[in-house]
Write a protein that holds these residues in place. Sequence first.
Motif, PDB file in Angstrom:
ATOM      1  N   LEU A  41     -32.276  13.347  51.429  1.00 46.22           N
ATOM      2  CA  LEU A  41     -32.549  14.231  50.397  1.00 46.22           C
ATOM      3  C   LEU A  41     -33.914  14.523  49.882  1.00 46.22           C
ATOM      4  O   LEU A  41     -34.566  13.517  48.957  1.00 46.22           O
ATOM      5  CB  LEU A  41     -31.494  14.250  49.075  1.00 46.22           C
ATOM      6  N   MET A  42     -34.959  15.437  50.194  1.00 41.60           N
ATOM      7  CA  MET A  42     -36.368  15.600  49.701  1.00 41.60           C
ATOM      8  C   MET A  42     -36.252  16.659  48.665  1.00 41.60           C
ATOM      9  O   MET A  42     -35.832  17.707  48.540  1.00 41.60           O
ATOM     10  CB  MET A  42     -37.117  16.042  51.070  1.00 41.60           C
ATOM     11  N   GLN A  43     -36.785  15.997  47.637  1.00 43.46           N
ATOM     12  CA  GLN A  43     -36.408  16.808  46.193  1.00 43.46           C
ATOM     13  C   GLN A  43     -37.813  16.932  45.571  1.00 43.46           C
ATOM     14  O   GLN A  43     -38.501  15.781  45.329  1.00 43.46           O
ATOM     15  CB  GLN A  43     -35.480  16.250  45.238  1.00 43.46           C
ATOM     16  N   GLY A  44     -38.215  17.983  45.035  1.00 42.65           N
ATOM     17  CA  GLY A  44     -39.393  17.989  44.263  1.00 42.65           C
ATOM     18  C   GLY A  44     -39.862  19.585  44.241  1.00 42.65           C
ATOM     19  O   GLY A  44     -39.236  20.464  44.827  1.00 42.65           O
ATOM     20  N   ALA A  45     -40.813  19.881  43.384  1.00 39.78           N
ATOM     21  CA  ALA A  45     -41.324  21.233  43.158  1.00 39.78           C
ATOM     22  C   ALA A  45     -41.909  21.648  44.500  1.00 39.78           C
ATOM     23  O   ALA A  45     -42.092  21.146  45.464  1.00 39.78           O
ATOM     24  CB  ALA A  45     -42.524  21.355  42.282  1.00 39.78           C
ATOM     25  N   ASN A  84     -36.178  22.542  45.926  1.00 35.51           N
ATOM     26  CA  ASN A  84     -37.058  22.586  44.921  1.00 35.51           C
ATOM     27  C   ASN A  84     -36.209  22.329  43.539  1.00 35.51           C
ATOM     28  O   ASN A  84     -36.660  22.363  42.455  1.00 35.51           O
ATOM     29  CB  ASN A  84     -37.596  24.042  44.839  1.00 35.51           C
ATOM     30  N   LEU A  85     -34.845  22.307  43.652  1.00 36.74           N
ATOM     31  CA  LEU A  85     -34.037  22.375  42.489  1.00 36.74           C
ATOM     32  C   LEU A  85     -33.620  20.873  41.948  1.00 36.74           C
ATOM     33  O   LEU A  85     -33.821  20.042  42.856  1.00 36.74           O
ATOM     34  CB  LEU A  85     -32.688  23.006  43.020  1.00 36.74           C
ATOM     35  N   ASP A 111     -48.918  21.760  43.272  1.00 33.49           N
ATOM     36  CA  ASP A 111     -48.840  22.588  44.469  1.00 33.49           C
ATOM     37  C   ASP A 111     -50.039  22.467  45.453  1.00 33.49           C
ATOM     38  O   ASP A 111     -51.103  22.755  45.069  1.00 33.49           O
ATOM     39  CB  ASP A 111     -48.515  23.944  44.251  1.00 33.49           C
ATOM     40  N   ILE A 112     -49.789  21.890  46.597  1.00 35.29           N
ATOM     41  CA  ILE A 112     -51.018  21.847  47.697  1.00 35.29           C
ATOM     42  C   ILE A 112     -51.462  23.015  48.091  1.00 35.29           C
ATOM     43  O   ILE A 112     -52.881  23.202  48.310  1.00 35.29           O
ATOM     44  CB  ILE A 112     -50.588  20.667  48.799  1.00 35.29           C
ATOM     45  N   ARG A 113     -50.418  24.015  48.326  1.00 39.56           N
ATOM     46  CA  ARG A 113     -51.015  25.228  48.941  1.00 39.56           C
ATOM     47  C   ARG A 113     -52.038  25.972  47.664  1.00 39.56           C
ATOM     48  O   ARG A 113     -52.966  26.533  48.239  1.00 39.56           O
ATOM     49  CB  ARG A 113     -49.902  26.091  49.106  1.00 39.56           C
TER      50      ARG A 113
END
Length: 332
Positions: free
Chosen positions: A188-192, A290-291, A321-323
């Motif tokens: 589970l990859m979680q984050g903004a 993202n949640l 945010d990298i983008r």
Amino acid sequence: MGYNKEIYESVNRLLEQRRRKATREAEERQERIYNQFPRIREIQREFSSTAIQAARAVLGGQNAAQQLTNLKNRNLSLQQEEASILRQAGIPLDDLEIHYQCPLCQDEGYVDGVMCSCMKQLLRQEAYRQLNQLSPLSLSTFESFSLDYYSKTPIREGFPSPYKRMEDILRYCRAYAADFSLQSPSLLMQGATGLGKTHLSLAIARVAINKGYGVIYGSTQNIISKLEKERFSYRKDAGDDDSEQHFIQCDLLILDDLGTEFSTGFSNAAVYNILNSRLLSARPTIISTNLTMRELERSYSERLVSRIMGNHVRLEFLGNDIRQQKRMRGKR
């Protein structure tokens, strides 16, 4: 599992290409050997001649048994002579034969009317390829993942810096991909938004595919849209309702952006069925979202979120945010 007509046609074209390639390469090898050793060409012609003589002996009836014995002995003598010439030249004995990719069915796809395992695998791979054709599976690698965008300053006292957290996650994902198997844990990859969740999940997918595993990647919204289209379409081909089974049965499913899809009774039921079925069959799944956990519970049932938490290794991504950082740097 059923497949639509397009998938069968694609696999049959591939098998035909394999047969043609194998035949062409065999003819090229044979011609090189014949030019180098004319006697082998003569032997091959004698083989053809003895086959015709054997047929005539059977049809003739008179002294057929003796004639067949003589022809058999002659063939053995020719085979020994041919093998001797090839061995002395250091040429493999099977260089005169056609080398099919699948020796069981000779790239026909069927053995005695039963579908060969190679065709089953090709059908599966083609189904996954078509499901993945809009996915950027080839664009992300571990090598192209940069830690330069993550701050080395802890977000607050007692917490690791984004750089340290992402360095650990990158190391874990590399090891996960290198050791990937059907027994690998789910993640589970979680984050903004914009912290590299999709990048690392695709990098894992790339390695798993190169190891021969069947991988499907898709945003939750695209997967739900496909399932809705298949479920409610008025025009259906045989096999068109099997995408859900592919999502459930593939070796690795990457479900990107969970929770961003438009929530309906159908979408919630579809997500639950896919994830719950994979959990029950212990098939690895990578979920990115993202949640927060509280936000997931509001979108789905508490039971499903609890099962996800209890059966997935949780990777919490940190940073900015990298983008946006890349866009800002590009303006300088």
